[in-house]
Motif scaffolding. Structure first.
Motif, mmCIF file in Angstrom:
data_model
loop_
_atom_site.group_PDB
_atom_site.id
_atom_site.type_symbol
_atom_site.label_atom_id
_atom_site.label_comp_id
_atom_site.label_asym_id
_atom_site.label_seq_id
_atom_site.Cartn_x
_atom_site.Cartn_y
_atom_site.Cartn_z
ATOM 1 N N THR A 77 0.789 -1.231 0.000
ATOM 2 C CA THR A 77 0.000 0.000 0.000
ATOM 3 C C THR A 77 0.820 1.280 0.000
ATOM 4 O O THR A 77 0.277 2.354 -0.201
ATOM 5 C CB THR A 77 -0.942 0.031 1.213
ATOM 6 N N GLY A 78 2.118 1.200 0.272
ATOM 7 C CA GLY A 78 2.898 2.423 0.316
ATOM 8 C C GLY A 78 4.225 2.216 1.004
ATOM 9 O O GLY A 78 4.737 1.100 1.083
ATOM 10 N N VAL A 79 4.769 3.322 1.529
ATOM 11 C CA VAL A 79 6.065 3.319 2.184
ATOM 12 C C VAL A 79 5.892 3.891 3.583
ATOM 13 O O VAL A 79 5.161 4.860 3.785
ATOM 14 C CB VAL A 79 7.082 4.190 1.411
ATOM 15 N N SER A 80 6.577 3.289 4.544
ATOM 16 C CA SER A 80 6.538 3.784 5.915
ATOM 17 C C SER A 80 7.883 3.525 6.577
ATOM 18 O O SER A 80 8.819 3.052 5.929
ATOM 19 C CB SER A 80 5.398 3.114 6.685
ATOM 20 N N ARG A 89 15.227 4.102 11.263
ATOM 21 C CA ARG A 89 16.120 2.945 11.327
ATOM 22 C C ARG A 89 15.752 1.937 10.244
ATOM 23 O O ARG A 89 16.597 1.208 9.758
ATOM 24 C CB ARG A 89 16.124 2.391 12.748
ATOM 25 N N VAL A 90 14.457 1.922 9.814
ATOM 26 C CA VAL A 90 13.997 1.032 8.741
ATOM 27 C C VAL A 90 13.027 1.793 7.846
ATOM 28 O O VAL A 90 12.148 2.512 8.335
ATOM 29 C CB VAL A 90 13.283 -0.220 9.319
ATOM 30 N N ILE A 91 13.199 1.634 6.542
ATOM 31 C CA ILE A 91 12.227 2.111 5.553
ATOM 32 C C ILE A 91 11.648 0.863 4.913
ATOM 33 O O ILE A 91 12.390 -0.033 4.504
ATOM 34 C CB ILE A 91 12.872 3.028 4.496
ATOM 35 N N TYR A 92 10.316 0.791 4.861
ATOM 36 C CA TYR A 92 9.694 -0.437 4.372
ATOM 37 C C TYR A 92 8.465 -0.187 3.510
ATOM 38 O O TYR A 92 7.848 0.880 3.574
ATOM 39 C CB TYR A 92 9.335 -1.357 5.540
ATOM 40 N N HIS A 127 5.418 -6.188 6.778
ATOM 41 C CA HIS A 127 6.125 -5.188 5.980
ATOM 42 C C HIS A 127 7.246 -5.865 5.188
ATOM 43 O O HIS A 127 7.597 -7.011 5.458
ATOM 44 C CB HIS A 127 6.717 -4.097 6.879
ATOM 45 N N ILE A 128 7.792 -5.112 4.235
ATOM 46 C CA ILE A 128 8.928 -5.570 3.437
ATOM 47 C C ILE A 128 10.045 -4.539 3.617
ATOM 48 O O ILE A 128 9.920 -3.398 3.172
ATOM 49 C CB ILE A 128 8.551 -5.694 1.945
ATOM 50 N N THR A 129 11.102 -4.930 4.297
ATOM 51 C CA THR A 129 12.214 -4.009 4.565
ATOM 52 C C THR A 129 12.935 -3.675 3.258
ATOM 53 O O THR A 129 13.387 -4.562 2.543
ATOM 54 C CB THR A 129 13.199 -4.629 5.570
ATOM 55 N N PHE A 141 14.239 10.271 4.335
ATOM 56 C CA PHE A 141 12.828 9.906 4.216
ATOM 57 C C PHE A 141 11.977 11.137 3.975
ATOM 58 O O PHE A 141 12.106 12.143 4.650
ATOM 59 C CB PHE A 141 12.335 9.160 5.452
ATOM 60 N N SER A 142 11.109 11.036 2.987
ATOM 61 C CA SER A 142 10.183 12.134 2.691
ATOM 62 C C SER A 142 8.891 11.553 2.176
ATOM 63 O O SER A 142 8.818 10.396 1.801
ATOM 64 C CB SER A 142 10.781 13.075 1.645
ATOM 65 N N LYS A 143 7.892 12.379 2.128
ATOM 66 C CA LYS A 143 6.590 11.932 1.629
ATOM 67 C C LYS A 143 6.634 11.703 0.117
ATOM 68 O O LYS A 143 5.692 11.206 -0.457
ATOM 69 C CB LYS A 143 5.503 12.954 1.985
ATOM 70 N N GLU A 144 7.755 12.068 -0.511
ATOM 71 C CA GLU A 144 7.903 11.869 -1.951
ATOM 72 C C GLU A 144 8.085 10.399 -2.311
ATOM 73 O O GLU A 144 7.870 10.004 -3.438
ATOM 74 C CB GLU A 144 9.097 12.676 -2.480
ATOM 75 N N MET A 145 8.500 9.593 -1.351
ATOM 76 C CA MET A 145 8.675 8.169 -1.607
ATOM 77 C C MET A 145 7.306 7.507 -1.632
ATOM 78 O O MET A 145 6.531 7.661 -0.695
ATOM 79 C CB MET A 145 9.522 7.521 -0.501
ATOM 80 N N HIS A 146 7.048 6.816 -2.711
ATOM 81 C CA HIS A 146 5.785 6.081 -2.760
ATOM 82 C C HIS A 146 5.941 4.836 -3.627
ATOM 83 O O HIS A 146 6.830 4.756 -4.466
ATOM 84 C CB HIS A 146 4.641 6.968 -3.253
ATOM 85 N N ILE A 147 5.079 3.889 -3.333
ATOM 86 C CA ILE A 147 5.022 2.652 -4.100
ATOM 87 C C ILE A 147 3.576 2.513 -4.546
ATOM 88 O O ILE A 147 2.653 2.677 -3.741
ATOM 89 C CB ILE A 147 5.413 1.437 -3.227
ATOM 90 N N GLU A 148 3.402 2.230 -5.811
ATOM 91 C CA GLU A 148 2.044 2.032 -6.304
ATOM 92 C C GLU A 148 1.432 0.807 -5.647
ATOM 93 O O GLU A 148 2.108 -0.194 -5.396
ATOM 94 C CB GLU A 148 2.050 1.858 -7.823
#
Length: 183
Positions: A77-80, A89-92, A127-129, A141-148
């Motif tokens: 659903t996205g990136v968090s 410490r983790v972007i997933y 989640h997927i690290t 990290f910014s709100k610009e990161m997104h996954i369709e």
């Protein structure tokens, strides 16, 4: 002693797509570890070190789930992040809440506890690290990161051995196939 976890491997095309998207974010500038596409997965339960006899019994216990748990669709659903959003410490890749996935994870946890395994009891956050271990170099990290939004069918899960320094780092040693609802 060998360490293990129970998880779901991503389909190869989806894993490669996530790595391609991640490259655009230049996370190598902010994080020390960016898992290879072949290592992208959803952790259902981290086991740590497990004795051979217990591992053998766990395989038998988990095999029982193959007739009880149906295949299921998993939706990204996205990136968090985990940790401070400015220095995560983790972007997933986040996963849509799915009752069947939580039920499966609870069943796995229960079987491990019956075998007296000392497992991680933190709340399950599927989640997927994509990147981990903040390097301290820059806030990325910014709100610009997104996954369709995208989905795949989870047909199995596995017990993986953890092999640091190798690619792939995670090797399936036992796979449990879920109940096929099309037959």
């Amino acid at each position: 002693m060998q360490h293990y976890f129970i998880g779901v491997k991503l389909p190869g095309d989806l894993a490669c797509h996530l790595v391609d998207v991640r490259k655009e974010w230049q996370l190598e500038q902010s994080h020390k570890r960016l898992p290879a596409a072949v290592d992208l997965h959803i952790t259902l339960l981290y086991l740590g070190a497990v004795e051979a006899e217990v591992l053998s019994e766990l395989k038998s216990q988990l095999d029982e789930l193959s007739v009880a748990v149906p295949e299921m669709d998993i939706t990204l659903t996205g990136v968090s992040t985990f940790g401070n959003p400015l220095t995560p410490r983790v972007i997933y890749a986040s996963i849509e809440d799915q009752a069947n996935l939580h039920k499966l994870q609870s069943s796995i946890l229960e079987k491990c506890q019956k075998l007296l395994l000392q497992v991680d009891l933190k709340p399950f956050v599927p989640h997927i690290t994509l990147a981990k271990k903040w390097s301290g170099h820059q806030a990325v990290f910014s709100k610009e990161m997104h996954i369709e939004r995208t989905s795949f069918t989870m047909r199995d899960f596995s017990i993986y051995s953890i092999n640091p320094g190798e690619v792939p780092s995670y090797k399936a040693i036992h796979t449990i196939y879920l109940k096929d609802l099309t037959t």
